[in-house]
Design a protein around this motif. Structure first.
Motif, short mmCIF file in Angstrom:
data_model
loop_
_atom_site.label_atom_id
_atom_site.label_comp_id
_atom_site.label_asym_id
_atom_site.label_seq_id
_atom_site.Cartn_x
_atom_site.Cartn_y
_atom_site.Cartn_z
N UNK A 19 65.72 73.49 -35.96
CA UNK A 19 65.01 74.74 -36.25
C UNK A 19 64.13 74.59 -37.49
N UNK A 20 64.63 73.92 -38.52
CA UNK A 20 63.84 73.71 -39.73
C UNK A 20 62.74 72.67 -39.49
N UNK A 21 63.05 71.65 -38.70
CA UNK A 21 62.04 70.63 -38.40
C UNK A 21 60.86 71.23 -37.63
N UNK A 22 61.15 72.17 -36.73
CA UNK A 22 60.07 72.83 -35.99
C UNK A 22 59.13 73.58 -36.93
N UNK A 23 59.65 74.01 -38.09
CA UNK A 23 58.82 74.72 -39.08
C UNK A 23 58.19 73.75 -40.08
N UNK A 24 58.41 72.45 -39.89
CA UNK A 24 57.77 71.46 -40.76
C UNK A 24 58.59 71.04 -41.97
N UNK A 25 59.90 71.37 -42.00
CA UNK A 25 60.75 71.01 -43.13
C UNK A 25 61.75 69.93 -42.71
N UNK A 26 62.19 69.15 -43.69
CA UNK A 26 63.20 68.12 -43.43
C UNK A 26 64.44 68.46 -44.26
N UNK A 27 65.37 69.22 -43.70
CA UNK A 27 66.56 69.59 -44.48
C UNK A 27 67.46 68.37 -44.72
N UNK A 28 68.21 68.43 -45.81
CA UNK A 28 69.18 67.40 -46.16
C UNK A 28 70.56 67.92 -45.78
N UNK A 29 71.34 67.09 -45.11
CA UNK A 29 72.71 67.44 -44.75
C UNK A 29 73.63 66.80 -45.78
N UNK A 30 74.40 67.61 -46.52
CA UNK A 30 75.17 67.03 -47.62
C UNK A 30 76.39 67.87 -47.98
N UNK A 31 77.41 67.17 -48.51
CA UNK A 31 78.54 67.88 -49.14
C UNK A 31 78.64 67.48 -50.61
N UNK A 32 77.59 66.84 -51.13
CA UNK A 32 77.55 66.41 -52.52
C UNK A 32 77.18 67.60 -53.42
#
Length: 193
Positions: A19-32
């Motif tokens: 969903x974020x990639x479709x809007x042109x963003x690259x979210x980070x997946x993290x538990x840090x």
């Protein structure tokens, strides 16, 4: 803009990332914790059972980190429920951000509620450019009753909260990533906070 999706093993993360990639963003997946603390926006997803999800948050210390975040945080589905005081599901103590306890739908309706339901949001800025009574996609057996933090509601046997907001914390019971154009608009609204 740095968008971090909290990774704690409870959620259909891939559809949120898309969903974020479709809007042109690259979210980070993290538990840090450091990665989460330095995000511009934080997504707190969740699919599954409340007590096991909360156990996973405690194992990583995220249960104490999330309520201290200062940037906009969006809880989705179980993520929103875990931000409440507690849940009947597994007698779970929540993060206490929203002052409401999550309860199970009674036997007068089919559980879980699966599918599209209309969302009532009288003039909530978070729902900018989303018409009142728009349909959003939901899958849940437990709900947050109406409370002081409610900014949108739906009816399924009873009127209940489908969106909560307190300070920088937002929560939605529906899945914006699965709610077509209206859901995409809600994600845009969150990103513009």
């Amino acid at each position: 803009m740095k968008i971090v999706i909290i990774d704690y093993g409870a959620g259909n993360i891939q559809s949120i990332i898309f969903a974020f990639q479709r809007l042109g963003f690259k979210p980070v997946l993290s538990n840090d914790p450091d990665e989460i603390m330095t995000a511009d926006k934080v997504i707190f997803p969740g699919v599954g059972e409340a007590s096991s999800a909360m156990r996973k948050l405690k194992e990583t210390g995220l249960d104490s980190l999330i309520p201290r975040l200062k940037q906009p945080v969006l809880g989705i589905c179980l993520g929103m429920q875990l931000m409440c005081n507690g849940s009947e599901e597994g007698s779970t103590k929540g993060l206490g951000i929203f002052n409401v306890d999550v309860i199970r739908f009674n036997n007068s309706v089919k559980v879980p509620q699966i599918g599209w339901n209309q969302i009532k949001h009288p003039e909530a800025p978070f729902f900018s450019e989303i018409k009142n009574n728009e349909y959003m996609y939901l899958v849940h057996s437990y709900y947050a009753p109406l409370c002081e933090d409610t900014i949108a509601s739906a009816t399924y046997g009873v009127e209940y909260s489908v969106a909560l907001q307190k300070n920088n914390f937002y929560g939605v019971q529906f899945h914006p990533e699965k709610s077509s154009i209206a859901g995409e608009q809600l994600i845009k609204n969150f990103l513009s906070l």
